[in-house]
Design an enzyme around this catalytic site. Structure first.
Site, PDB file in Angstrom:
ATOM      1  N   ASP A 184     -23.152   4.160  -3.553  1.00 17.14           N
ATOM      2  CA  ASP A 184     -22.494   5.189  -3.189  1.00 17.14           C
ATOM      3  C   ASP A 184     -23.472   6.363  -3.255  1.00 17.14           C
ATOM      4  OD1 ASP A 184     -19.745   6.361  -2.569  1.00 17.14           O
ATOM      5  OD2 ASP A 184     -20.285   7.531  -4.374  1.00 17.14           O
ATOM      6  N   GLU A 268     -22.761   2.645   2.684  1.00 19.10           N
ATOM      7  CA  GLU A 268     -21.677   3.039   3.517  1.00 19.10           C
ATOM      8  C   GLU A 268     -22.030   3.604   5.025  1.00 19.10           C
ATOM      9  OE1 GLU A 268     -19.436   6.250   0.695  1.00 19.10           O
ATOM     10  OE2 GLU A 268     -21.801   6.030   0.444  1.00 19.10           O
ATOM     11  N   CYS A 323      -9.009   1.188  -6.815  1.00 21.12           N
ATOM     12  CA  CYS A 323      -9.276   0.667  -7.962  1.00 21.12           C
ATOM     13  C   CYS A 323     -10.171  -0.821  -7.800  1.00 21.12           C
ATOM     14  CB  CYS A 323      -8.022   0.363  -8.986  1.00 21.12           C
ATOM     15  SG  CYS A 323      -8.515  -0.331 -10.412  1.00 21.12           S
ATOM     16  N   CYS A 326      -7.733  -3.775  -9.730  1.00 26.21           N
ATOM     17  CA  CYS A 326      -6.613  -4.047  -9.364  1.00 26.21           C
ATOM     18  C   CYS A 326      -6.115  -3.964  -7.808  1.00 26.21           C
ATOM     19  CB  CYS A 326      -5.352  -3.583 -10.032  1.00 26.21           C
ATOM     20  SG  CYS A 326      -4.918  -1.727  -9.704  1.00 26.21           S
ATOM     21  N   CYS A 341      -6.933   4.149 -13.616  1.00 25.41           N
ATOM     22  CA  CYS A 341      -5.968   3.524 -13.000  1.00 25.41           C
ATOM     23  C   CYS A 341      -4.748   3.056 -14.070  1.00 25.41           C
ATOM     24  CB  CYS A 341      -6.519   2.513 -12.171  1.00 25.41           C
ATOM     25  SG  CYS A 341      -5.505   1.352 -11.489  1.00 25.41           S
ATOM     26  N   CYS A 343      -3.918   0.275 -14.480  1.00 24.56           N
ATOM     27  CA  CYS A 343      -4.062  -0.962 -14.735  1.00 24.56           C
ATOM     28  C   CYS A 343      -5.141  -1.304 -16.057  1.00 24.56           C
ATOM     29  CB  CYS A 343      -4.828  -2.128 -13.728  1.00 24.56           C
ATOM     30  SG  CYS A 343      -6.473  -1.430 -13.398  1.00 24.56           S
ATOM     31  N   ASP A 350     -17.571   7.565  -8.976  1.00 21.83           N
ATOM     32  CA  ASP A 350     -18.780   7.265  -7.898  1.00 21.83           C
ATOM     33  C   ASP A 350     -19.199   5.805  -8.312  1.00 21.83           C
ATOM     34  OD1 ASP A 350     -18.490   9.622  -6.590  1.00 21.83           O
ATOM     35  OD2 ASP A 350     -20.441  10.714  -7.482  1.00 21.83           O
TER      36      ASP A 350
HETATM   37 ZN   LIG Z   1      -6.432  -0.737 -11.111  1.00 20.99          ZN
END
Ligand SMILES: [Zn+2]
Length: 393
Positions: A184, A268, A323, A326, A341, A343, A350
């Site tokens: 990234d 990318e 994320c 998840c 997140c 989760c 990054d």
């Molecule tokens: Zn997550």
């Protein structure tokens, strides 16, 4: 495949005058051919590359000065014109707003392309010999690998002349390492990869950049035609050249390390990224960063191809907002440095992005992640000195 070397040229005053005159003739031809293409379009006719090519012969009759330029160089003017037309229509296809192809004014025509013929490099006497130009001392600061295919003579803004020597080289396939990586690129760090390597933005470039800004200010204060202004202008151009050399050195070494260590490198697609993120700021720093990323990926792709490695470019949409654990997409602001997140996954923004990039590139929807490794921060100086090894898991 072709690789390019850039060597400094030191033409005498007489040869410089010749080169200037020939560049002027090439510029005239470029504009004239473009004019013909535009005119034909208005009349509902469509010209092809071969049409304008054969037009050159006819134009020579009305303007015999054109014979002062080596004929292949004139042909390459036509080639360049059509490359520009094709590049422009490709941008249009990609949804970018572009105007018409512009005519070349003043010093904006900078190169003469001696493709396949019309040149000779005399390695013993360190001279570049060009048809219809003459001999030019050349500074061959590094050996040329491969078979020489062509020479492009270029005048830079600093007034310095260069030869870009293009040589054909074979592949040098590296043994597989069994490793893959996602990268990234960003503003916080130059790049962060899925193995937890953080590469600092080159700070030494900041110093050269500050010098450039200072010199720009000095230059704007000098009187238009003074001798001091000319001195200041050359100083500025030299600082720019230094910046470019430092940057290229850094990018060459960094891309070399990735190619040596990984079989598949996922990055990318920056053409798409530009459209998605709509980079508004056009500061000098940002501009240099943008061009450094694309140069980095260009070098990666080139070195990878030669080494039998694979570079995969992926659509960057949501790579920094999703994320990796998840799949949840968060509404992250650019200032949020940590990805947190529901989760339970928490990681550097990054780093999370680099894992997403890797997953998209490998065609996996989700990859098991054990938690963020301690960041391994590598400075640009370490890169330049070759004193680092990539951590990989
Ligand atoms: Zn997550």
């Amino acid at each position: 495949m072709l690789i390019s070397y850039k060597f400094r040229l030191h033409p005498s005053k007489t040869v410089q005058a010749k080169l200037q005159e020939q560049l002027g003739l090439c510029r005239w031809l470029y504009n004239r051919l473009l004019e013909e293409i535009n005119k034909a379009k208005e009349d509902g006719r469509k010209l092809r590359q071969t049409d304008t090519q054969s037009l050159i012969l006819k134009l020579k009759k009305g303007k015999p000065e054109l014979n002062k330029v080596y004929s292949k160089v004139l042909q390459m003017v036509n080639y360049q014109l059509w490359s520009n037309i094709k590049a422009l229509s490709k941008l249009k296809q990609n949804g970018k707003k572009v105007g018409k192809l512009r005519y070349k004014t003043g010093n904006s025509f900078k190169t003469m392309n001696f493709n396949q013929s019309g040149f000779k490099i005399d390695f013993q006497r360190k001279k570049l010999v060009l048809s219809k130009v003459g001999e030019i001392p050349i500074k061959l600061h590094r050996p040329i690998e491969g078979k020489i295919k062509g020479v492009i003579v270029k005048r830079e803004k600093s007034g310095k002349w260069y030869a870009i020597v293009q040589a054909e080289v074979g592949e040098q396939v590296l043994p597989p390492t069994g490793k893959v990586v996602g990268i990234d690129v960003g503003i916080q760090h130059f790049c962060v990869d899925s193995d937890g390597n953080y590469f600092e933005n080159p700070r030494f470039m900041d110093r050269t950049l500050n010098k450039i800004k200072k010199l720009q200010k000095q230059l704007s204060r000098k009187q238009k035609t003074s001798k001091n202004r000319e001195k200041a202008r050359i100083k500025l151009a030299k600082a720019y050249e230094k910046l470019e050399n430092q940057r290229n050195d850094f990018l060459h070494k960094l891309s070399r390390y990735y190619v040596n260590n990984y079989d598949v490198i996922v990055v990318e697609d920056l053409d798409v990224k530009g459209l998605v993120e709509n980079g508004k700021s056009s500061t000098l720093n940002r501009h240099i960063l943008d061009s450094s990323w694309s140069k980095f990926i260009q070098l990666l792709s080139f070195k990878a191809e030669r080494a039998g490695r694979r570079v995969v470019k992926v659509n960057p949409t949501n790579t920094s907002k999703r994320c990796v654990k998840c799949g949840n997409v968060l509404d992250l602001k650019l200032s949020d440095r940590v990805f947190k997140c529901q989760c339970g996954w928490e990681a550097d923004r990054d780093y999370n992005a680099s894992l997403n990039i890797l997953n998209v590139g490998l065609g996996q929807s989700r990859m098991p992640v054990e938690g963020e490794p301690l960041p391994c921060v590598i400075s640009a100086i370490e890169v330049l000195q070759g004193k680092f090894s990539l951590r990989s898991r």
